[in-house]
Design an enzyme around this catalytic site. Sequence first.
Site, short mmCIF file in Angstrom:
data_model
loop_
_atom_site.label_atom_id
_atom_site.label_comp_id
_atom_site.label_asym_id
_atom_site.label_seq_id
_atom_site.Cartn_x
_atom_site.Cartn_y
_atom_site.Cartn_z
N ASP A 1 40.26 42.82 56.65
CA ASP A 1 41.05 43.54 55.45
C ASP A 1 40.20 43.01 54.13
OD1 ASP A 1 42.77 44.45 57.50
OD2 ASP A 1 44.61 43.94 56.26
N ASP B 1 51.94 54.44 61.10
CA ASP B 1 52.66 53.05 60.92
C ASP B 1 54.09 53.50 60.80
OD1 ASP B 1 50.10 51.96 60.31
OD2 ASP B 1 50.27 52.12 58.17
#
Length: 245
Positions: free
Chosen positions: A7, A129
Amino acid sequence: MLIPALDLINGEVVRLQQGDFERQTTFASDPLPLAQAYAAAGAEWLHVVDLDGARDPAKRQIATLQRLAEALPMALQVGGGIRQQTDLDELFQCGVQRAVIGSLAVQNPQLVSSWFDDYGSDAIVLSLDVSIAEDGQAFVATHGWQQTSELTLQQVIERFLPAGLRHVLCTDISRDGMLGGYNTELYQQLKTQYPELVIQASGGAAKLEDLRQLRAINCDSAILGKALLTGQFTLEEALACWQNA
């Protein structure tokens, strides 16, 4: 396969706990050495989340992504703030192989469906998600997990199957970054219902046994982020475990 993940914020490797920008830990000032180590260990793909791009597509870290694409023998799949076709074109032109689409799949399914026709099933990953309700239903979250839609995971998948959906990256939000193990029941259900899909599990890896459990239910891939960065195990150990499970 196992897919290491990085990330990025402002070109640095970070982790957010459960997607919260206020709970950020910085692990490296440059992602390239880490990514090169993953490649040397045997990884074939790298999953990159452009957190700057997720907050503001105008701040997408194109220079960093292009540098990674040019320097690495791995293929890249990249997500973060993809909202229009020019975002996709920009990523593919800088050397990315797969684009990861999240909230837009819920907000504008017609547009995302058209991209499967334009780019092909292997160029698009739907990142779904989910928040698990008390009755066990998995509802898809959007807007960086700040909102939960009224659509179930199955409803979103069914919407895109006719368009050619092949790759689904699914994260149980409650598990992400918590090092508590994968929600194997969730992935087993997906593989049973949709054997034609290539499922990438994400969120929760803490020990090699977590990978063995995923492999036992025939999950196709696992995203490894925090577990590698914090030294829970090495990628070499994980790959050996995955191959031998």
